[in-house]
Scaffold this motif. Structure first.
Motif, short mmCIF file in Angstrom:
data_model
loop_
_atom_site.label_atom_id
_atom_site.label_comp_id
_atom_site.label_asym_id
_atom_site.label_seq_id
_atom_site.Cartn_x
_atom_site.Cartn_y
_atom_site.Cartn_z
N VAL A 136 -4.81 17.67 17.96
CA VAL A 136 -4.62 16.24 17.71
C VAL A 136 -5.94 15.70 17.17
N GLY A 137 -5.86 14.60 16.40
CA GLY A 137 -7.06 14.04 15.82
C GLY A 137 -6.98 12.53 15.65
N LEU A 138 -8.13 11.90 15.65
CA LEU A 138 -8.25 10.46 15.44
C LEU A 138 -9.33 10.23 14.40
N GLY A 139 -9.05 9.35 13.42
CA GLY A 139 -10.02 9.06 12.39
C GLY A 139 -10.20 7.57 12.16
N VAL A 140 -11.40 7.16 11.77
CA VAL A 140 -11.68 5.77 11.41
C VAL A 140 -12.49 5.79 10.12
N GLY A 141 -12.30 4.74 9.31
CA GLY A 141 -13.04 4.68 8.06
C GLY A 141 -12.61 3.52 7.20
N THR A 142 -12.61 3.75 5.90
CA THR A 142 -12.26 2.69 4.95
C THR A 142 -11.41 3.29 3.84
N GLN A 143 -10.70 2.42 3.11
CA GLN A 143 -9.88 2.88 2.00
C GLN A 143 -9.92 1.86 0.87
N SER A 144 -9.76 2.37 -0.36
CA SER A 144 -9.52 1.49 -1.49
C SER A 144 -8.06 1.64 -1.90
N SER A 145 -7.43 0.51 -2.18
CA SER A 145 -6.05 0.48 -2.66
C SER A 145 -6.06 -0.07 -4.07
N THR A 146 -5.52 0.69 -5.02
CA THR A 146 -5.54 0.31 -6.42
C THR A 146 -4.13 0.11 -6.94
N LEU A 147 -3.85 -1.08 -7.42
CA LEU A 147 -2.57 -1.40 -8.05
C LEU A 147 -2.65 -1.02 -9.52
N VAL A 148 -1.67 -0.27 -9.99
CA VAL A 148 -1.64 0.16 -11.39
C VAL A 148 -0.33 -0.33 -12.01
N GLY A 149 -0.37 -1.48 -12.64
CA GLY A 149 0.79 -2.00 -13.36
C GLY A 149 2.00 -2.27 -12.49
N ILE A 150 1.79 -2.86 -11.31
CA ILE A 150 2.92 -3.16 -10.43
C ILE A 150 3.71 -4.35 -10.99
N ALA A 158 8.33 -10.46 -19.14
CA ALA A 158 7.52 -11.67 -19.30
C ALA A 158 6.03 -11.35 -19.29
N GLY A 159 5.68 -10.07 -19.23
CA GLY A 159 4.29 -9.67 -19.26
C GLY A 159 3.55 -9.84 -17.95
N LEU A 160 4.27 -9.87 -16.81
CA LEU A 160 3.65 -10.06 -15.50
C LEU A 160 3.44 -8.71 -14.82
N TYR A 161 2.18 -8.38 -14.55
CA TYR A 161 1.82 -7.13 -13.89
C TYR A 161 0.70 -7.41 -12.88
N ALA A 162 0.70 -6.65 -11.80
CA ALA A 162 -0.38 -6.74 -10.81
C ALA A 162 -1.26 -5.51 -10.96
N ASN A 163 -2.55 -5.75 -11.22
CA ASN A 163 -3.55 -4.69 -11.28
C ASN A 163 -4.75 -5.13 -10.45
N GLY A 164 -5.48 -4.16 -9.91
CA GLY A 164 -6.66 -4.52 -9.14
C GLY A 164 -6.92 -3.53 -8.02
N THR A 165 -8.10 -3.68 -7.38
CA THR A 165 -8.51 -2.80 -6.29
C THR A 165 -9.02 -3.65 -5.13
N ALA A 166 -8.65 -3.26 -3.92
CA ALA A 166 -9.12 -3.94 -2.72
C ALA A 166 -9.52 -2.89 -1.69
N TRP A 167 -10.47 -3.26 -0.80
CA TRP A 167 -10.96 -2.36 0.25
C TRP A 167 -10.61 -2.93 1.62
N ALA A 168 -10.38 -2.02 2.58
CA ALA A 168 -10.06 -2.46 3.94
C ALA A 168 -10.31 -1.32 4.92
#
Length: 227
Positions: A136-150, A158-168
């Motif tokens: 069994v294991g436990l981990g802690v850290g951080t992640q980047s989430s990147t939206l690619v043309g959502i 209509a040309g509406l897309y979500a792009n970008g990167t966020a950290w948490a």
């Protein structure tokens, strides 16, 4: 003659007390590298409101550098990639739009790059030479989430897309079993649950997007080699 008999009896008694060498196959202590690959399922990512993304099953891959402290405990630093295509996307298009909050066929993908420090407990083995070892294991850290043309089939024309990167921040829970091939090499399979905290994507075509969290289940198999 009496002394020789006593010496032989003493030698025989000592032989009876000799403990046989252990035949358990246990990985050696020290630095190790590992890598695994598999699949993952991501639960929907959404806000309090009309915006939500539903996902297809996706890719999971991980690589790590660790150190085995003892036969029961080890530590590692790991990088993980989890990628998934959008299956359905609902959005808030403004006051009075009948499609607000309606999940429609989705476009684009989301990539998670996760960096964690992990602690593992390897349970006593079982089977032939006790080669099968649950962990069994436990981990802690951080992640980047990147939206690619959502987007979805209503918003994209209509040309509406979500792009970008966020950290948490992120926390992971893992369980699995390893098979000890030899003192240097193990093969293993595991299941992992990764929970990321709230994310914020600013200034997308849908405005600021604030998913409450990211939640991923994964199953993978891999190889660990100790130097």
């Amino acid at each position: 003659l009496k002394q020789r008999i006593e010496k032989l009896e003493s030698s025989s008694s000592g032989a009876d007390n000799v403990q046989p060498l252990s035949t358990d196959l246990i990985p050696k202590n020290g630095f190790y590298v590992q890598g695994d690959i598999g699949g993952q399922y991501r639960q929907l990512a959404g806000e309090d409101g009309d915006t939500a993304t539903y996902f297809d099953s996706g890719f999971y891959g991980s690589a790590g550098l660790g150190y085995r402290l003892s036969k029961a405990f080890r530590l590692s630093a790991e990088y993980t990639n989890q990628s998934a295509d959008a299956k359905q996307v609902s959005a808030d298009y403004g006051t009075g739009n009948a499609l607000n909050g309606v999940p429609l066929p989705g476009l684009g993908s989301i990539r998670l790059n996760q960096y964690t420090l992990n602690a593992y407990y390897d349970a006593p083995g079982f089977g032939y030479k006790k080669r099968i070892r649950p962990f069994v294991g436990l981990g802690v850290g951080t992640q980047s989430s990147t939206l690619v043309g959502i987007s979805n089939t209503y918003a994209a024309p209509a040309g509406l897309y979500a792009n970008g990167t966020a950290w948490a921040p992120i926390v992971t829970f893992q369980a699995g079993a390893a098979f000890v091939v030899n003192k240097n090499t193990e093969i293993y399979t595991s299941a992992k649950y990764a929970l990321g905290s709230e994310l914020l994507f600013r200034n997308t075509d849908f405005g600021n997007i604030l998913p409450q969290s990211s939640r991923n289940w994964s199953i993978s198999g891999g190889v660990r080699y100790t130097f």
